[in-house]
Motif scaffolding. Sequence first.
Motif, PDB file in Angstrom:
ATOM      1  N   ASP A 223       0.741  -1.048  -0.225  1.00 22.44           N
ATOM      2  CA  ASP A 223       0.255  -0.148  -0.211  1.00 22.44           C
ATOM      3  C   ASP A 223       0.919   1.185   0.121  1.00 22.44           C
ATOM      4  O   ASP A 223       0.943   2.471  -0.255  1.00 22.44           O
ATOM      5  CB  ASP A 223      -0.826   0.317   1.014  1.00 22.44           C
ATOM      6  CG  ASP A 223      -1.938  -0.902   1.593  1.00 22.44           C
ATOM      7  OD1 ASP A 223      -2.300  -1.519   0.248  1.00 22.44           O
ATOM      8  OD2 ASP A 223      -2.660  -1.305   2.213  1.00 22.44           O
ATOM      9  N   ASP A 224       2.501   1.098   0.270  1.00 18.50           N
ATOM     10  CA  ASP A 224       2.741   2.347   0.249  1.00 18.50           C
ATOM     11  C   ASP A 224       3.298   3.115  -1.453  1.00 18.50           C
ATOM     12  O   ASP A 224       3.574   4.246  -1.407  1.00 18.50           O
ATOM     13  CB  ASP A 224       4.425   2.127   0.924  1.00 18.50           C
ATOM     14  CG  ASP A 224       4.587   2.176   2.505  1.00 18.50           C
ATOM     15  OD1 ASP A 224       3.385   2.180   2.988  1.00 18.50           O
ATOM     16  OD2 ASP A 224       5.439   0.654   3.094  1.00 18.50           O
ATOM     17  N   ALA A 225       2.904   2.026  -1.957  1.00 15.85           N
ATOM     18  CA  ALA A 225       2.930   2.543  -3.692  1.00 15.85           C
ATOM     19  C   ALA A 225       1.583   2.899  -4.346  1.00 15.85           C
ATOM     20  O   ALA A 225       1.956   2.300  -5.375  1.00 15.85           O
ATOM     21  CB  ALA A 225       3.880   1.118  -3.844  1.00 15.85           C
ATOM     22  N   LYS A 226       0.530   2.885  -3.094  1.00 12.05           N
ATOM     23  CA  LYS A 226      -0.447   2.877  -4.106  1.00 12.05           C
ATOM     24  C   LYS A 226      -0.933   4.222  -4.550  1.00 12.05           C
ATOM     25  O   LYS A 226      -2.274   3.964  -5.751  1.00 12.05           O
ATOM     26  CB  LYS A 226      -1.643   2.999  -2.451  1.00 12.05           C
ATOM     27  CG  LYS A 226      -1.763   4.431  -1.707  1.00 12.05           C
ATOM     28  CD  LYS A 226      -2.260   4.495  -0.687  1.00 12.05           C
ATOM     29  CE  LYS A 226      -3.620   4.200  -1.331  1.00 12.05           C
ATOM     30  NZ  LYS A 226      -4.946   4.633  -0.142  1.00 12.05           N
ATOM     31  N   TYR A 227       0.270   4.656  -4.890  1.00 11.05           N
ATOM     32  CA  TYR A 227       0.223   5.712  -5.569  1.00 11.05           C
ATOM     33  C   TYR A 227       0.636   5.909  -7.209  1.00 11.05           C
ATOM     34  O   TYR A 227       0.341   6.646  -8.004  1.00 11.05           O
ATOM     35  CB  TYR A 227      -0.034   7.985  -5.379  1.00 11.05           C
ATOM     36  CG  TYR A 227      -0.933   7.630  -4.210  1.00 11.05           C
ATOM     37  CD1 TYR A 227      -2.233   7.667  -4.792  1.00 11.05           C
ATOM     38  CD2 TYR A 227      -0.548   7.585  -3.455  1.00 11.05           C
ATOM     39  CE1 TYR A 227      -3.064   7.701  -3.471  1.00 11.05           C
ATOM     40  CE2 TYR A 227      -1.043   7.767  -1.803  1.00 11.05           C
ATOM     41  CZ  TYR A 227      -2.805   7.812  -2.029  1.00 11.05           C
ATOM     42  OH  TYR A 227      -3.435   8.128  -0.650  1.00 11.05           O
ATOM     43  N   ILE A 228       1.339   4.810  -7.226  1.00 13.01           N
ATOM     44  CA  ILE A 228       2.176   4.537  -8.164  1.00 13.01           C
ATOM     45  C   ILE A 228       1.808   3.555  -9.057  1.00 13.01           C
ATOM     46  O   ILE A 228       1.712   2.474  -8.934  1.00 13.01           O
ATOM     47  CB  ILE A 228       3.803   3.844  -7.718  1.00 13.01           C
ATOM     48  CG1 ILE A 228       4.340   4.639  -6.673  1.00 13.01           C
ATOM     49  CG2 ILE A 228       5.057   3.467  -8.639  1.00 13.01           C
ATOM     50  CD1 ILE A 228       5.594   4.446  -6.042  1.00 13.01           C
ATOM     51  N   THR A 229       1.513   3.616 -10.578  1.00 19.58           N
ATOM     52  CA  THR A 229       1.326   3.146 -12.183  1.00 19.58           C
ATOM     53  C   THR A 229       1.951   3.661 -12.831  1.00 19.58           C
ATOM     54  O   THR A 229       2.163   4.676 -12.859  1.00 19.58           O
ATOM     55  CB  THR A 229      -0.060   2.651 -11.652  1.00 19.58           C
ATOM     56  OG1 THR A 229      -0.313   1.288 -12.848  1.00 19.58           O
ATOM     57  CG2 THR A 229      -0.851   4.051 -12.274  1.00 19.58           C
ATOM     58  N   GLY A 230       2.134   2.246 -13.939  1.00 22.74           N
ATOM     59  CA  GLY A 230       3.167   3.132 -14.921  1.00 22.74           C
ATOM     60  C   GLY A 230       3.767   3.160 -14.830  1.00 22.74           C
ATOM     61  O   GLY A 230       4.544   3.383 -16.207  1.00 22.74           O
ATOM     62  N   GLU A 231       5.106   2.696 -14.400  1.00 21.84           N
ATOM     63  CA  GLU A 231       6.553   3.097 -13.754  1.00 21.84           C
ATOM     64  C   GLU A 231       7.126   2.115 -13.997  1.00 21.84           C
ATOM     65  O   GLU A 231       7.203   0.928 -13.887  1.00 21.84           O
ATOM     66  CB  GLU A 231       6.879   3.812 -12.838  1.00 21.84           C
ATOM     67  CG  GLU A 231       5.566   5.521 -12.789  1.00 21.84           C
ATOM     68  CD  GLU A 231       5.806   6.459 -13.264  1.00 21.84           C
ATOM     69  OE1 GLU A 231       7.103   6.577 -14.180  1.00 21.84           O
ATOM     70  OE2 GLU A 231       4.860   6.953 -13.541  1.00 21.84           O
ATOM     71  N   SER A 232       8.428   2.376 -14.722  1.00 25.20           N
ATOM     72  CA  SER A 232       9.799   1.200 -14.734  1.00 25.20           C
ATOM     73  C   SER A 232      10.526   2.148 -13.686  1.00 25.20           C
ATOM     74  O   SER A 232      11.413   3.012 -14.129  1.00 25.20           O
ATOM     75  CB  SER A 232      10.075   1.546 -15.941  1.00 25.20           C
ATOM     76  OG  SER A 232       9.422   0.975 -16.811  1.00 25.20           O
ATOM     77  N   ILE A 233      10.935   1.212 -12.522  1.00 22.85           N
ATOM     78  CA  ILE A 233      11.767   2.212 -12.180  1.00 22.85           C
ATOM     79  C   ILE A 233      13.077   1.551 -12.049  1.00 22.85           C
ATOM     80  O   ILE A 233      13.226  -0.091 -11.972  1.00 22.85           O
ATOM     81  CB  ILE A 233      11.082   1.589  -9.992  1.00 22.85           C
ATOM     82  CG1 ILE A 233       9.489   1.199  -9.444  1.00 22.85           C
ATOM     83  CG2 ILE A 233      12.608   1.837  -9.582  1.00 22.85           C
ATOM     84  CD1 ILE A 233       9.643   2.853  -9.625  1.00 22.85           C
ATOM     85  N   ALA A 234      13.756   2.264 -12.908  1.00 26.05           N
ATOM     86  CA  ALA A 234      15.665   1.675 -12.511  1.00 26.05           C
ATOM     87  C   ALA A 234      16.322   1.312 -11.981  1.00 26.05           C
ATOM     88  O   ALA A 234      16.418   2.458 -10.577  1.00 26.05           O
ATOM     89  CB  ALA A 234      16.686   2.699 -14.305  1.00 26.05           C
TER      90      ALA A 234
END
Length: 241
Positions: A223-234
């Motif tokens: 849930d800490d990443a609930k606002y992260i979507t469509g991303e590619s984390i390098a």
Amino acid sequence: MKYYLVAGASSGIGRETAKQLSDGETTVVLVSRRRDALERVQKELTGNGIVIPCDLTIPDEIEHLFQILSNQKIKLDGMVYCAGICFTKSLKVMDKGELENMFRINVFGFYEMCRYFQKVKVSNKGASIVGISSYSAVARETGMSAYAMTKEAMNVQVQVLAKEFLKRKIRINTVMPAYVMSKMQGDENVWTEEEIAWAEQKQPLGLIPIGGVVKIIRFLLSDDAKYITGESIAMSAGYHG
């Protein structure tokens, strides 16, 4: 009880992800081609594990996988796609069959798994998908054209599918590590001193521990990443080719 599916769970990043996700309140669905390897991982889990062998290059087997989960009335809270193959070959020696096989597992398998995952009967609202891409997608290293294409294809899928999945608030992202202390084609992650020295010339911060990648995966599932979507984390480790 939460349910997480890990594709490519028999070794490397997938194996460690399954182990790290496992606890008394979580059941991990272990997926790869080899039942014997999955059963070894199952014994290493803290919590419950379900073994389902599946060849992710065969759409009918993927459909059967999700039918098994449906029959057991299991709805997933997350999926991690660690399955994939990698090899270094220049264009002039690349075999068409090898190229197609790489796309089948690295790209089409991921796409098919996402197709089923987004269904109401398969996943819970607000669930999360994490795909393991690679820093090769942006490094553009000589001899890695096929692999880089497949990983960039994953990243583009994620950018588009993130928009399609908004209605059910399903998040989808990829992680793009550079060289990781994991050998994709073997059960053991044994690196020679020469190999480590070679890798550190390319990425000064060193080979990335498998556990370091898993921490990012767990964050993206949480849930800490609930606002992260469509991303590619390098995770470049200072890679400079």
